[in-house]
Design a protein around this motif. Sequence first.
Motif, PDB file in Angstrom:
ATOM      1  N   ALA A 291      -3.970  -3.383  -9.213  1.00 23.75           N
ATOM      2  CA  ALA A 291      -4.382  -2.700  -7.991  1.00 23.75           C
ATOM      3  C   ALA A 291      -5.734  -3.236  -7.545  1.00 23.75           C
ATOM      4  CB  ALA A 291      -4.465  -1.192  -8.216  1.00 23.75           C
ATOM      5  N   TYR A 292      -5.885  -3.395  -6.250  1.00 24.50           N
ATOM      6  CA  TYR A 292      -7.177  -3.758  -5.663  1.00 24.50           C
ATOM      7  C   TYR A 292      -7.576  -2.642  -4.711  1.00 24.50           C
ATOM      8  CZ  TYR A 292     -10.702  -5.952  -2.755  1.00 24.50           C
ATOM      9  OH  TYR A 292     -11.874  -6.207  -2.081  1.00 24.50           O
TER      10      TYR A 292
ATOM     11  N   GLU B 278     -10.627   3.933  -5.700  1.00 24.69           N
ATOM     12  CA  GLU B 278      -9.780   5.087  -5.947  1.00 24.69           C
ATOM     13  C   GLU B 278      -9.284   5.108  -7.394  1.00 24.69           C
ATOM     14  OE1 GLU B 278      -7.354   6.397  -2.129  1.00 24.69           O
ATOM     15  OE2 GLU B 278      -6.902   4.326  -2.636  1.00 24.69           O
ATOM     16  N   GLN B 279      -8.800   6.270  -7.830  1.00 22.17           N
ATOM     17  CA  GLN B 279      -8.161   6.403  -9.129  1.00 22.17           C
ATOM     18  C   GLN B 279      -6.730   5.884  -9.003  1.00 22.17           C
ATOM     19  OE1 GLN B 279      -9.661   7.386 -11.988  1.00 22.17           O
ATOM     20  NE2 GLN B 279     -11.559   7.503 -10.782  1.00 22.17           N
ATOM     21  N   VAL B 280      -6.396   4.843  -9.741  1.00 21.87           N
ATOM     22  CA  VAL B 280      -5.099   4.198  -9.549  1.00 21.87           C
ATOM     23  C   VAL B 280      -4.278   4.086 -10.833  1.00 21.87           C
ATOM     24  CG1 VAL B 280      -5.884   2.844  -7.560  1.00 21.87           C
ATOM     25  CG2 VAL B 280      -6.130   1.900  -9.882  1.00 21.87           C
ATOM     26  N   LYS B 281      -4.819   4.515 -11.963  1.00 22.52           N
ATOM     27  CA  LYS B 281      -4.122   4.296 -13.232  1.00 22.52           C
ATOM     28  C   LYS B 281      -2.762   5.002 -13.268  1.00 22.52           C
ATOM     29  CE  LYS B 281      -4.591   4.307 -18.243  1.00 22.52           C
ATOM     30  NZ  LYS B 281      -5.448   4.592 -19.421  1.00 22.52           N
ATOM     31  N   THR B 282      -2.697   6.226 -12.764  1.00 21.36           N
ATOM     32  CA  THR B 282      -1.422   6.956 -12.762  1.00 21.36           C
ATOM     33  C   THR B 282      -0.366   6.200 -11.972  1.00 21.36           C
ATOM     34  OG1 THR B 282      -2.566   9.085 -12.931  1.00 21.36           O
ATOM     35  CG2 THR B 282      -0.295   9.128 -12.161  1.00 21.36           C
ATOM     36  N   THR B 283      -0.761   5.643 -10.838  1.00 21.05           N
ATOM     37  CA  THR B 283       0.167   4.865 -10.007  1.00 21.05           C
ATOM     38  C   THR B 283       0.618   3.604 -10.732  1.00 21.05           C
ATOM     39  OG1 THR B 283      -0.944   5.684  -8.018  1.00 21.05           O
ATOM     40  CG2 THR B 283       0.499   3.776  -7.761  1.00 21.05           C
ATOM     41  N   LEU B 284      -0.301   2.938 -11.418  1.00 25.15           N
ATOM     42  CA  LEU B 284       0.054   1.728 -12.166  1.00 25.15           C
ATOM     43  C   LEU B 284       1.047   2.051 -13.285  1.00 25.15           C
ATOM     44  CD1 LEU B 284      -3.454  -0.016 -12.428  1.00 25.15           C
ATOM     45  CD2 LEU B 284      -1.534  -0.676 -10.972  1.00 25.15           C
TER      46      LEU B 284
ATOM     47  N   SER C  69       0.858  -1.180   0.000  1.00 23.90           N
ATOM     48  CA  SER C  69       0.000   0.000   0.000  1.00 23.90           C
ATOM     49  C   SER C  69       0.895   1.232   0.000  1.00 23.90           C
ATOM     50  CB  SER C  69      -0.937   0.015   1.218  1.00 23.90           C
ATOM     51  OG  SER C  69      -0.201   0.131   2.419  1.00 23.90           O
ATOM     52  N   LEU C  70       0.375   2.351  -0.461  1.00 24.54           N
ATOM     53  CA  LEU C  70       1.195   3.539  -0.687  1.00 24.54           C
ATOM     54  C   LEU C  70       0.657   4.765   0.056  1.00 24.54           C
ATOM     55  CD1 LEU C  70       1.566   3.172  -4.573  1.00 24.54           C
ATOM     56  CD2 LEU C  70       3.071   2.249  -2.802  1.00 24.54           C
ATOM     57  N   LYS C  71       1.572   5.661   0.369  1.00 22.83           N
ATOM     58  CA  LYS C  71       1.183   6.925   0.991  1.00 22.83           C
ATOM     59  C   LYS C  71       0.259   7.683   0.046  1.00 22.83           C
ATOM     60  CE  LYS C  71       5.521   7.439   3.550  1.00 22.83           C
ATOM     61  NZ  LYS C  71       6.760   8.250   3.719  1.00 22.83           N
ATOM     62  N   GLY C  72      -0.764   8.298   0.634  1.00 19.25           N
ATOM     63  CA  GLY C  72      -1.710   9.048  -0.181  1.00 19.25           C
ATOM     64  C   GLY C  72      -2.867   8.218  -0.691  1.00 19.25           C
ATOM     65  N   LYS C  73      -2.798   6.899  -0.484  1.00 21.06           N
ATOM     66  CA  LYS C  73      -3.882   6.008  -0.880  1.00 21.06           C
ATOM     67  C   LYS C  73      -4.510   5.402   0.370  1.00 21.06           C
ATOM     68  CE  LYS C  73      -3.300   6.399  -5.359  1.00 21.06           C
ATOM     69  NZ  LYS C  73      -4.317   7.070  -6.191  1.00 21.06           N
ATOM     70  N   ALA C  74      -5.724   4.876   0.224  1.00 25.14           N
ATOM     71  CA  ALA C  74      -6.401   4.234   1.350  1.00 25.14           C
ATOM     72  C   ALA C  74      -5.607   3.024   1.833  1.00 25.14           C
ATOM     73  CB  ALA C  74      -7.810   3.801   0.936  1.00 25.14           C
ATOM     74  N   LYS C  75      -5.724   2.729   3.119  1.00 23.72           N
ATOM     75  CA  LYS C  75      -4.980   1.604   3.687  1.00 23.72           C
ATOM     76  C   LYS C  75      -5.401   0.270   3.075  1.00 23.72           C
ATOM     77  CE  LYS C  75      -4.133   3.770   8.183  1.00 23.72           C
ATOM     78  NZ  LYS C  75      -4.356   3.664   9.659  1.00 23.72           N
TER      79      LYS C  75
ATOM     80  N   ASN D  15      -4.354  -1.818 -23.186  1.00 21.21           N
ATOM     81  CA  ASN D  15      -3.610  -2.537 -22.139  1.00 21.21           C
ATOM     82  C   ASN D  15      -4.139  -2.266 -20.734  1.00 21.21           C
ATOM     83  OD1 ASN D  15      -1.784  -3.656 -24.004  1.00 21.21           O
ATOM     84  ND2 ASN D  15      -0.529  -1.809 -23.957  1.00 21.21           N
ATOM     85  N   PHE D  16      -5.356  -1.787 -20.637  1.00 21.59           N
ATOM     86  CA  PHE D  16      -5.898  -1.419 -19.328  1.00 21.59           C
ATOM     87  C   PHE D  16      -7.273  -2.041 -19.142  1.00 21.59           C
ATOM     88  CE2 PHE D  16      -7.992   1.883 -16.527  1.00 21.59           C
ATOM     89  CZ  PHE D  16      -7.311   1.503 -15.377  1.00 21.59           C
ATOM     90  N   PHE D  17      -7.438  -2.822 -18.070  1.00 19.03           N
ATOM     91  CA  PHE D  17      -8.687  -3.513 -17.776  1.00 19.03           C
ATOM     92  C   PHE D  17      -9.114  -3.192 -16.347  1.00 19.03           C
ATOM     93  CE2 PHE D  17      -6.936  -5.779 -21.267  1.00 19.03           C
ATOM     94  CZ  PHE D  17      -7.984  -6.429 -21.932  1.00 19.03           C
ATOM     95  N   GLN D  18     -10.411  -3.284 -16.103  1.00 14.28           N
ATOM     96  CA  GLN D  18     -10.914  -3.116 -14.745  1.00 14.28           C
ATOM     97  C   GLN D  18     -12.111  -4.035 -14.535  1.00 14.28           C
ATOM     98  OE1 GLN D  18     -12.203   1.104 -14.839  1.00 14.28           O
ATOM     99  NE2 GLN D  18     -14.265   0.348 -14.356  1.00 14.28           N
ATOM    100  N   SER D  19     -12.383  -4.352 -13.274  1.00 13.09           N
ATOM    101  CA  SER D  19     -13.534  -5.193 -12.952  1.00 13.09           C
ATOM    102  C   SER D  19     -14.819  -4.379 -13.060  1.00 13.09           C
ATOM    103  CB  SER D  19     -13.396  -5.751 -11.534  1.00 13.09           C
ATOM    104  OG  SER D  19     -13.329  -4.699 -10.593  1.00 13.09           O
ATOM    105  N   LYS D  20     -15.946  -5.049 -13.120  1.00 14.23           N
ATOM    106  CA  LYS D  20     -17.227  -4.373 -13.280  1.00 14.23           C
ATOM    107  C   LYS D  20     -17.538  -3.466 -12.103  1.00 14.23           C
ATOM    108  CE  LYS D  20     -19.423  -7.818 -16.279  1.00 14.23           C
ATOM    109  NZ  LYS D  20     -20.549  -8.771 -16.418  1.00 14.23           N
ATOM    110  N   ASP D  21     -17.084  -3.847 -10.901  1.00 15.64           N
ATOM    111  CA  ASP D  21     -17.372  -3.024  -9.728  1.00 15.64           C
ATOM    112  C   ASP D  21     -16.296  -1.969  -9.467  1.00 15.64           C
ATOM    113  OD1 ASP D  21     -15.289  -4.592  -8.883  1.00 15.64           O
ATOM    114  OD2 ASP D  21     -16.335  -5.472  -7.171  1.00 15.64           O
ATOM    115  N   SER D  22     -15.333  -1.845 -10.380  1.00 14.93           N
ATOM    116  CA  SER D  22     -14.277  -0.820 -10.293  1.00 14.93           C
ATOM    117  C   SER D  22     -13.431  -0.941  -9.028  1.00 14.93           C
ATOM    118  CB  SER D  22     -14.890   0.589 -10.360  1.00 14.93           C
ATOM    119  OG  SER D  22     -15.587   0.778 -11.564  1.00 14.93           O
TER     120      SER D  22
END
Length: 466
Positions: free
Chosen positions: A154-155, A160-166, A94-100, A133-140
């Motif tokens: 990312a789970y 949260e918005q995570v694409k930039t981190t990925l 997990s990363l700083k600035g993101k939810a635990k 090259n980018f996929f996501q689950s139905k429940d985001s």
Amino acid sequence: MKKFLKITAAIVLLLLICYFGFFKYRQIRANNVSIPISTNALLKINVDELYKTIAVSYIKHPNQYSGSDKKGIKEKVDDLNTGLKIPANIYLYSLKGKAKTTFFSSFEIADTLVFNHFIQKKSSLPLIKKDSNFFQSKDSTFFILFNKITVAFAYTPQKEQVKTTLVEILNRKNMIKVGESRFKQLVNLSDHISFQNTGNFSKINFTDGKISFSNEFINQMIVPAAKPQHRVLNPESTVSMWLNGKFKSDLIKKNQTVSPSLLSKDSFFRFYKDYVDFEWTNTITQVDTVVGYEYNDDFERVEKKVLQDRKIPSISMNLAANDQEVSDYLKSLGALDQPTGKISSSMIPLYQVYFKGNSGSIQLSTVQSAKPDLKRISSDDFFYFKVDFKKLIKQTPIPLIADKLGTFSQLEIKAKSTGKDKIKLESELLFLNKDANALIQLLKVFKNGFNRSINFNFSVDIPVTK
């Protein structure tokens, strides 16, 4: 003959060297992986150690793993073929600035075609293609981004918005090797699962019939007794627990609301000093007065009281408290029958509970004749908890408990102080089946619908005691 034995021994030795060398090489490669510099929590899954532990268990107890699955080896391998390289160690962070609760990780891609086929056709988690090259689950909540050699995922239950981190993970931007980070103590651990963040350091191991768990953490709630002591509880109890320590003043201030229930957390913090224990020994018969109504000869509705035998737990709780203060409190509420010591059912429902006070301690028990034994013995631990699931199932007529907890035998938890504001907790969860690996058994429990079967659809007759 001697020459043959020497050759055989040399071959065996060479195979062992190759075996351990192979796993050592995998560990070295796995521990050279990089994680983001902003990582604030790291979970390590030691894949190779799990493989080895389960393999040994399979060799020792092959009959435990011969289930109803009739798929051939090829079909099973095909099912597991994701196109990814499974490393010796998997790291989730997990990363700083993101939810635990948001976690990231990455894997090398071994076969791009197989991987593409897996995520689009065979993945058990339905994925939506957002771009090439980018996929996501139905429940985001689950996202994957990949290039030709690496996939990052990312789970995030918080969505949260995570694409930039990925993208940064794929481009290895602002990364550091695990062995050079503040999580380097995880690198050489052989434990099956290990976890570290600012205040916690945890380890889990799965062996035949047992899960072992330990956790060292920063303590924000309790001041353990300098020299812990506890009463000698019955080792054959269904459930037993004791705690010898004081709660920090900040926590108590938050719980000063007056509550009509003696067992509420508010009343507990109000009267508790530095010790409490709880014990459920067996099942007893308690006679309750059930109030009903019937019509007399004049068709008038009249009250009728019926005595009813009921099986209940034999429970005792001992608390270090000002016994006179607690007694006066119960009397002020009209909740204590002084001749018998019985507490009103409006304060403690379900069971008849009796109060006794003696020399700075009180006892609450479903057994009227119970006598508190105030003698204590020394211990290294300030907290202890144990539950015997076999006896719990036998004494609790709830289908859910028997259905799901029937897999387990016993849970035992201990905690000790390891320094100022530091606690080490150790626990063992034992299974009835002592031969099969605990992880395999646990996965079967969840596969059979543990979380979906929680349905408290049962009736309980609550008698009215007068």
